[in-house]
Design a protein around this motif. Structure first.
Motif, PDB file in Angstrom:
ATOM      1  N   SER A   1      34.927   9.347 -25.552  1.00 32.62           N
ATOM      2  CA  SER A   1      34.911  10.764 -25.932  1.00 32.62           C
ATOM      3  C   SER A   1      36.219  11.439 -25.533  1.00 32.62           C
ATOM      4  O   SER A   1      36.703  12.333 -26.241  1.00 32.62           O
ATOM      5  N   ALA A   2      36.828  11.012 -24.430  1.00 31.43           N
ATOM      6  CA  ALA A   2      38.122  11.594 -24.040  1.00 31.43           C
ATOM      7  C   ALA A   2      39.192  11.230 -25.078  1.00 31.43           C
ATOM      8  O   ALA A   2      40.047  12.063 -25.411  1.00 31.43           O
ATOM      9  N   ILE A   3      39.135  10.022 -25.604  1.00 30.96           N
ATOM     10  CA  ILE A   3      40.108   9.598 -26.625  1.00 30.96           C
ATOM     11  C   ILE A   3      39.912  10.434 -27.892  1.00 30.96           C
ATOM     12  O   ILE A   3      40.879  10.873 -28.523  1.00 30.96           O
ATOM     13  N   TYR A   4      38.649  10.688 -28.236  1.00 31.28           N
ATOM     14  CA  TYR A   4      38.356  11.490 -29.425  1.00 31.28           C
ATOM     15  C   TYR A   4      38.950  12.899 -29.270  1.00 31.28           C
ATOM     16  O   TYR A   4      39.683  13.378 -30.147  1.00 31.28           O
ATOM     17  N   SER A   5      38.670  13.540 -28.127  1.00 28.09           N
ATOM     18  CA  SER A   5      39.149  14.921 -27.959  1.00 28.09           C
ATOM     19  C   SER A   5      40.666  14.979 -27.823  1.00 28.09           C
ATOM     20  O   SER A   5      41.299  15.908 -28.330  1.00 28.09           O
TER      21      SER A   5
ATOM     22  N   LEU B   1      39.270   7.995 -37.334  1.00 28.64           N
ATOM     23  CA  LEU B   1      39.888   6.706 -37.660  1.00 28.64           C
ATOM     24  C   LEU B   1      39.745   5.735 -36.478  1.00 28.64           C
ATOM     25  O   LEU B   1      39.382   4.562 -36.655  1.00 28.64           O
ATOM     26  N   ILE B   2      40.008   6.240 -35.282  1.00 30.90           N
ATOM     27  CA  ILE B   2      39.897   5.378 -34.091  1.00 30.90           C
ATOM     28  C   ILE B   2      38.466   4.870 -33.931  1.00 30.90           C
ATOM     29  O   ILE B   2      38.241   3.687 -33.669  1.00 30.90           O
ATOM     30  N   ASP B   3      37.489   5.755 -34.116  1.00 22.12           N
ATOM     31  CA  ASP B   3      36.083   5.333 -33.994  1.00 22.12           C
ATOM     32  C   ASP B   3      35.746   4.260 -35.033  1.00 22.12           C
ATOM     33  O   ASP B   3      35.051   3.290 -34.742  1.00 22.12           O
ATOM     34  N   LEU B   4      36.251   4.429 -36.260  1.00 23.83           N
ATOM     35  CA  LEU B   4      35.983   3.440 -37.312  1.00 23.83           C
ATOM     36  C   LEU B   4      36.669   2.107 -36.980  1.00 23.83           C
ATOM     37  O   LEU B   4      36.073   1.034 -37.111  1.00 23.83           O
ATOM     38  N   LEU B   5      37.913   2.192 -36.554  1.00 22.30           N
ATOM     39  CA  LEU B   5      38.656   0.960 -36.243  1.00 22.30           C
ATOM     40  C   LEU B   5      38.026   0.223 -35.064  1.00 22.30           C
ATOM     41  O   LEU B   5      37.979  -1.006 -35.030  1.00 22.30           O
ATOM     42  N   ARG B   6      37.526   0.987 -34.096  1.00 23.78           N
ATOM     43  CA  ARG B   6      36.924   0.360 -32.914  1.00 23.78           C
ATOM     44  C   ARG B   6      35.740  -0.523 -33.313  1.00 23.78           C
ATOM     45  O   ARG B   6      35.478  -1.554 -32.696  1.00 23.78           O
ATOM     46  N   ASP B   7      35.028  -0.130 -34.364  1.00 26.12           N
ATOM     47  CA  ASP B   7      33.859  -0.893 -34.812  1.00 26.12           C
ATOM     48  C   ASP B   7      34.214  -1.921 -35.877  1.00 26.12           C
ATOM     49  O   ASP B   7      33.317  -2.506 -36.491  1.00 26.12           O
ATOM     50  N   SER B   8      35.497  -2.109 -36.146  1.00 24.40           N
ATOM     51  CA  SER B   8      35.891  -3.007 -37.228  1.00 24.40           C
ATOM     52  C   SER B   8      36.423  -4.329 -36.684  1.00 24.40           C
ATOM     53  O   SER B   8      36.694  -4.471 -35.492  1.00 24.40           O
TER      54      SER B   8
ATOM     55  N   VAL C   1      42.173  11.227 -18.976  1.00 27.75           N
ATOM     56  CA  VAL C   1      42.976  10.565 -20.009  1.00 27.75           C
ATOM     57  C   VAL C   1      43.964  11.572 -20.601  1.00 27.75           C
ATOM     58  O   VAL C   1      43.565  12.625 -21.089  1.00 27.75           O
ATOM     59  N   VAL C   2      45.255  11.256 -20.535  1.00 27.77           N
ATOM     60  CA  VAL C   2      46.272  12.186 -21.047  1.00 27.77           C
ATOM     61  C   VAL C   2      47.051  11.605 -22.229  1.00 27.77           C
ATOM     62  O   VAL C   2      47.839  12.301 -22.874  1.00 27.77           O
ATOM     63  N   GLY C   3      46.837  10.320 -22.520  1.00 28.28           N
ATOM     64  CA  GLY C   3      47.519   9.709 -23.656  1.00 28.28           C
ATOM     65  C   GLY C   3      46.753   8.499 -24.148  1.00 28.28           C
ATOM     66  O   GLY C   3      45.943   7.913 -23.404  1.00 28.28           O
ATOM     67  N   HIS C   4      46.983   8.144 -25.403  1.00 24.93           N
ATOM     68  CA  HIS C   4      46.286   6.992 -25.998  1.00 24.93           C
ATOM     69  C   HIS C   4      47.166   6.368 -27.060  1.00 24.93           C
ATOM     70  O   HIS C   4      47.891   7.066 -27.783  1.00 24.93           O
ATOM     71  N   ILE C   5      47.106   5.038 -27.151  1.00 24.34           N
ATOM     72  CA  ILE C   5      47.817   4.326 -28.220  1.00 24.34           C
ATOM     73  C   ILE C   5      46.929   3.188 -28.701  1.00 24.34           C
ATOM     74  O   ILE C   5      46.238   2.556 -27.900  1.00 24.34           O
ATOM     75  N   LEU C   6      46.939   2.975 -30.017  1.00 22.56           N
ATOM     76  CA  LEU C   6      46.084   1.937 -30.591  1.00 22.56           C
ATOM     77  C   LEU C   6      46.902   0.984 -31.459  1.00 22.56           C
ATOM     78  O   LEU C   6      47.692   1.417 -32.309  1.00 22.56           O
TER      79      LEU C   6
END
Ligand SMILES: CC(C)(COP(=O)(O)OP(=O)(O)OC[C@H]1O[C@@H](n2cnc3c(N)ncnc32)[C@H](O)[C@@H]1OP(=O)(O)O)[C@@H](O)C(=O)NCCC(=O)NCCS
Length: 173
Positions: A14-18, A32-39, A56-61
Motif C-alpha cells: 500500500s505504501a508503494i501504491y500511495s 500498473l505495479i499491482d497488475l505487474l506484481r500478479d503477472s 517507504v520514500v522511493g520505489h523502482i520496478l
C-alpha cells in the motif's frame, strides 16, 4: 538521510501504491505495479523500495520484457518502469541510488540488459543510451532518445535487433 534499499515485502504494497500516486499525480502507475506484481513478468527481487525512518520514500520496478527479433525469435531483457520518489524528497539523489542498486541487483541475478522509456536527460548518466544503437524499437510513438537501453553484460544486446513487446498490463492502465 539514512536509506535502505531492499526488495519489497507484502507489507510495502500500500505504501508503494500511495507513493506512486503522489509522484505521478495519478493512479495509473500504481495500478500498473499491482497488475505487474500478479503477472509472470514480476521478479520478486527487483521491486525495490528505498526505506527511510519515516517509511517507504522511493520505489523502482524491473520486470521481464521481450524483444521480438526476426523470424519469430524472442530475446529476453528487462523493463525499468515505473520508478518514483516521494515529491518532497525528489532531487536529493534517492532516484539515482535506486537505479544504481537496481542495475547492480539485476546483473547479480544474471540479467544482461535493461530497457527504459524515460527522460533522455535523466537516464544517460547511469549508462543508458538510445536503444536504436542496437536496432531495438518500440511500437510506442516516442522520440528516439527517450527509448533507451543499457547492457549489464558487455555485448548482451549485440545482434538483438527487434521490437520490444510490452506486456498487456502496460496497455491496461
Ligand atoms: C524521476 C524521479 C524518480 C527521480 O528521482 P529523484 O530522487 O528526484 O532523482 P535524483 O535526485 O537522483 O536526480 C534528480 C536530480 O537531482 C540531482 N541530484 C542527485 N543527487 C543530488 C543531491 N545529493 N543533491 C542535490 N541534487 C542531486 C541529479 O543530478 C538530478 O539532476 P538532473 O535534474 O540534472 O537530472 C522522481 O523525480 C519522480 O518520482 N518523478 C515523478 C515520477 C516520474 O516521472 N518517474 C519517472 C518515469 S517512470
Amino acid at each position: 538521510m539514512k536509506l535502505m534499499i531492499t526488495p519489497e515485502t507484502p507489507e510495502d504494497k500500500s505504501a508503494i501504491y500511495s507513493l506512486n500516486a503522489a509522484a505521478f499525480e495519478q493512479e495509473n502507475e500504481s495500478r500498473l505495479i499491482d497488475l505487474l506484481r500478479d503477472s509472470e513478468h514480476f521478479i520478486p527481487g527487483l521491486s525495490l523500495v528505498a526505506r527511510a525512518d519515516t517509511g517507504v520514500v522511493g520505489h523502482i520496478l524491473f520486470t521481464k520484457l521481450t524483444i521480438a527479433g526476426p523470424e519469430g525469435v524472442i530475446y529476453n531483457t528487462l523493463a525499468l518502469a515505473p520508478m518514483a520518489v516521494l515529491p518532497s524528497l525528489q532531487q536529493s539523489g534517492i532516484g539515482s541510488q535506486l537505479i544504481r542498486e537496481g542495475l547492480k541487483r539485476a546483473a547479480e541475478l544474471g540479467y544482461g540488459s535493461v530497457i527504459v522509456l524515460g527522460h533522455p536527460k535523466y537516464y544517460p548518466k547511469f549508462g543508458f543510451v538510445p536503444a536504436s544503437r542496437w536496432g531495438i524499437r518500440t511500437t510506442y510513438e516516442v522520440p528516439d532518445e527517450a527509448f533507451m537501453a543499457i547492457e549489464l553484460k558487455p555485448g548482451a544486446l549485440e545482434g538483438r535487433a527487434g521490437t520490444v513487446i510490452y506486456s498487456r498490463e502496460f496497455d491496461e492502465v
